[in-house]
Structure formats: C-alpha cells, structure tokens
Design a protein around this motif. Structure first.
Motif, PDB file in Angstrom:
ATOM      1  N   ALA A 194      10.517   1.781 -14.646  1.00  0.00           N
ATOM      2  CA  ALA A 194      10.700   1.543 -16.080  1.00  0.00           C
ATOM      3  C   ALA A 194       9.564   2.148 -16.900  1.00  0.00           C
ATOM      4  O   ALA A 194       9.773   2.593 -18.037  1.00  0.00           O
ATOM      5  N   GLN A 195       8.360   2.182 -16.321  1.00  0.00           N
ATOM      6  CA  GLN A 195       7.195   2.721 -17.023  1.00  0.00           C
ATOM      7  C   GLN A 195       7.055   4.228 -16.857  1.00  0.00           C
ATOM      8  O   GLN A 195       6.158   4.838 -17.445  1.00  0.00           O
ATOM      9  N   ASP A 219       9.340  -6.999 -13.659  1.00  0.00           N
ATOM     10  CA  ASP A 219       7.945  -7.396 -13.459  1.00  0.00           C
ATOM     11  C   ASP A 219       7.770  -8.522 -12.444  1.00  0.00           C
ATOM     12  O   ASP A 219       6.636  -8.900 -12.143  1.00  0.00           O
ATOM     13  N   ASP A 220       8.853  -9.075 -11.923  1.00  0.00           N
ATOM     14  CA  ASP A 220       8.743 -10.263 -11.074  1.00  0.00           C
ATOM     15  C   ASP A 220       8.005 -10.017  -9.766  1.00  0.00           C
ATOM     16  O   ASP A 220       7.447 -10.946  -9.180  1.00  0.00           O
ATOM     17  N   SER A 249       0.833  -1.207   0.000  1.00  0.00           N
ATOM     18  CA  SER A 249       0.000   0.000   0.000  1.00  0.00           C
ATOM     19  C   SER A 249       0.865   1.254   0.000  1.00  0.00           C
ATOM     20  O   SER A 249       0.466   2.292  -0.536  1.00  0.00           O
ATOM     21  N   LEU A 250       2.044   1.156   0.590  1.00  0.00           N
ATOM     22  CA  LEU A 250       2.992   2.271   0.566  1.00  0.00           C
ATOM     23  C   LEU A 250       3.331   2.640  -0.879  1.00  0.00           C
ATOM     24  O   LEU A 250       3.346   3.822  -1.256  1.00  0.00           O
ATOM     25  N   ILE A 251       3.567   1.631  -1.698  1.00  0.00           N
ATOM     26  CA  ILE A 251       3.893   1.874  -3.110  1.00  0.00           C
ATOM     27  C   ILE A 251       2.706   2.490  -3.836  1.00  0.00           C
ATOM     28  O   ILE A 251       2.862   3.422  -4.639  1.00  0.00           O
ATOM     29  N   ARG A 304      14.450  -1.068  -4.415  1.00  0.00           N
ATOM     30  CA  ARG A 304      14.354  -0.842  -5.859  1.00  0.00           C
ATOM     31  C   ARG A 304      13.590  -1.959  -6.570  1.00  0.00           C
ATOM     32  O   ARG A 304      12.771  -1.694  -7.459  1.00  0.00           O
ATOM     33  N   SER A 305      13.850  -3.209  -6.210  1.00  0.00           N
ATOM     34  CA  SER A 305      13.222  -4.317  -6.928  1.00  0.00           C
ATOM     35  C   SER A 305      11.698  -4.260  -6.857  1.00  0.00           C
ATOM     36  O   SER A 305      11.014  -4.698  -7.787  1.00  0.00           O
ATOM     37  N   LEU A 306      11.158  -3.702  -5.769  1.00  0.00           N
ATOM     38  CA  LEU A 306       9.705  -3.645  -5.619  1.00  0.00           C
ATOM     39  C   LEU A 306       9.066  -2.612  -6.542  1.00  0.00           C
ATOM     40  O   LEU A 306       7.876  -2.708  -6.860  1.00  0.00           O
ATOM     41  N   VAL A 307       9.834  -1.609  -6.956  1.00  0.00           N
ATOM     42  CA  VAL A 307       9.270  -0.535  -7.790  1.00  0.00           C
ATOM     43  C   VAL A 307       9.936  -0.472  -9.159  1.00  0.00           C
ATOM     44  O   VAL A 307       9.721   0.482  -9.910  1.00  0.00           O
TER      45      VAL A 307
END
Length: 311
Positions: free
Chosen positions: A253-254, A303-304, A229-231, A245-248
C-alpha cells in the motif's frame, strides 16, 4: 509414587473420622468387610496396626496418629486442587498457552489485545512464537495458530482469518535494475531471497497458471530462516521474495514493495486455530476462540501484521 502406596488412604481417613468401621462403610457406600480388608492390607504394607479395636470402639494407634497427621492435610489439599481444577472447567480463567508463528504475533497483539483481557481478566495468556511446526500436545500448549487448516487425528481446527495468497513481491529498485517479469519463466532472471525450513532451503515457488499449480525454480544471494527478516531483505532490494500477501499488505500500500505476476498468485486458507478435541470444552479456550473469530473473520487491515503501528 506408586499407586499402591495410596490404596486405602481414603478408607483410613473415613474410619478415623467416624471412629468405626460400619459408619465409615456407610459413608463410603461400601460393606464393613470391604473396609476391614482395605485397612488390613494398608496395615500390612506399613508394618504396624493403625487402629486399636474393641467391641465398643475403634481408636488410633501411635502409627495411626502419625499417618493421620500427614494424610489429612494432604487429602485436604488434594480435594482443594480438584475443586480448583473444576472451577477452571466451569468459568473462563487460568493459564492459556498458545503456540503460533513470529509473523502472526503482531496480528494477535494488535487485534485481540488488550480487548480480550478486558473481557476475560481471569485468563492469563502465554503466546509462544515458533516458526517450525511443533506438536502442541507434547509442548504443553492448549492450542496452536498456523496458516491453513491443520486437521490431525483428535484435533479440531477453526479458521480465524479470511483466505490469503502466496505471491512474489520485490522492491521497486530491483525492478528498475532487472525489468519486471512478464511470465513465470522470467522469474529465473531475477535474484531471489530464499527461505530455509527444517534446515532445508526451498529453491522453488508454487504459483498458478490457468488454474493449475506450477513450480518455478529460483536462486539468489541470500538464504534466511526467518520470515520477518525475509521481508526486510525484500524491502532492501536484495531480491524477490515469496510470501503471504497479508504480511506485506502495508508495504504494498505504501509503494515500498510491488507485486510480480500478481495474476499467478496462489490462494491459500487463512490462519486457523487448532487444538485437541478433548480441550474444546475448556471455558478459557472457548472464550479465546470465540473472541478471536469475532474479531478476525471479518477481515484484517494492511497494518495488522506490523510490529510497530504507524502513527
């Protein structure tokens, strides 16, 4: 059930099977006197003789027959249980309970399933997501997966994913309103979405400057205890967020999120799987660890970590 209530049952079953004390003693590797003493002790606890003894034969009394009627099936089930447990220690199979965080769940599903089940159809995975750090032994889990290397007493830790980094990101709309920070102190001029851990709000973020860690105090209009929810709050422009970083990576990239002071990001180890050292010989756990390291160590895509994969 008290341990003393089971004492002598195996010897009783052997005497009943062999219909004699000496032959039972030989099968058990005991002396005849030791067998006789155990039976006498069992008879005292029960309060009735179990065998009728003559110089030529040993037969069951009514009490002995009743005990045999119940004890023999129970003993057979016990031995079957031991054999079943022994099979689990010799080949990959059975239930494997993994504890991880909610943000890590999509990665495990996207990268490890269903390939893992195709290779190990006899292993049933139970993956429980909890953002708070827990005692996996007390919780009945075989292993846990967390960011960083968790090395506690009697624990083994194996890294799964490449190193990551904590950084500050926010929506482009937020930067359009406030301007992009040029130095760490500028972060205090922008609203932040704060995370709550263990019922305590984290009001400072750790970044790096000249190779040294530095903390900066932040504040904002929203406190959240859920990393996902933070993201979402960051994507909506509520405030800056401090995350891995991996979470976002997908949103960066978009162009839905932008990094802030990227050169000041803080490096951290990637995900690790940890488990009690006594569990490392379990084939089901070894199979999962080997499969996970083979499919995650070489890198993960943007996207993982998405719960819904882009079409």
């Amino acid at each position: 059930m008290k341990r003393t209530e089971l004492d002598g049952i195996a010897i009783f079953l052997a005497v009943a099977e062999h219909q004699g004390f000496r032959s039972a003693a030989r099968s058990l590797g005991l002396t005849a006197s030791a067998v006789s003493q155990q039976i006498s002790s069992l008879e005292k606890r029960i309060g009735a003789p179990l065998f009728s003894r003559t110089t030529r034969s040993v037969g069951l009394t009514e009490a002995g027959q009743r005990l045999l009627q119940h004890a023999k099936p129970a003993a057979d089930m016990f031995l079957a249980g031991l054999e079943s447990a022994r099979e689990l220690s010799e080949q990959p199979g059975g239930n494997l309970r993994i504890n991880t965080t909610r943000p890590s769940m999509p990665l495990l599903i996207n990268r490890l399933l269903p390939g893992f089940h195709e290779q190990y159809p006899n292993i049933r995975l139970e993956i429980r997501a909890e953002d708070e750090f827990i005692d996996i032994v007390e919780g009945g889990f075989d292993a846990g997966i967390r960011l960083g290397h968790v090395v506690e007493m009697d624990m083994v830790s194996v890294w799964l994913t490449p190193p990551d980094e904590y950084l500050v990101v926010c929506a482009p709309s937020l930067l359009a309103r406030y301007g992009k920070p040029q130095k760490i102190e500028d972060l205090q001029k922008l609203p932040a979405v704060l995370i709550s851990r263990h019922n305590q709000t984290v009001h400072s973020w750790t970044l790096t400057q000249n190779g040294q860690p530095i903390k900066v105090k932040v504040d904002g209009p929203l406190i959240i205890n859920d990393p996902l929810s933070l993201i979402q709050a960051g994507l909506r422009g509520v405030g800056m967020i401090y995350t891995v970083r991996s979470l976002v990576a997908h949103y960066l990239a978009q162009g839905q999120l932008e990094t802030v002071l990227e050169s000041n990001a803080r490096s951290v180890p990637g995900l690790s799987i940890y488990y009690p050292s006594r569990h490392q010989s379990l084939p089901k756990l070894k199979a999962f660890v080997n499969y996970a390291t083979a499919h995650l160590r070489n890198g993960i895509s943007a996207d993982d970590f998405l719960a819904e994969q882009p079409r």
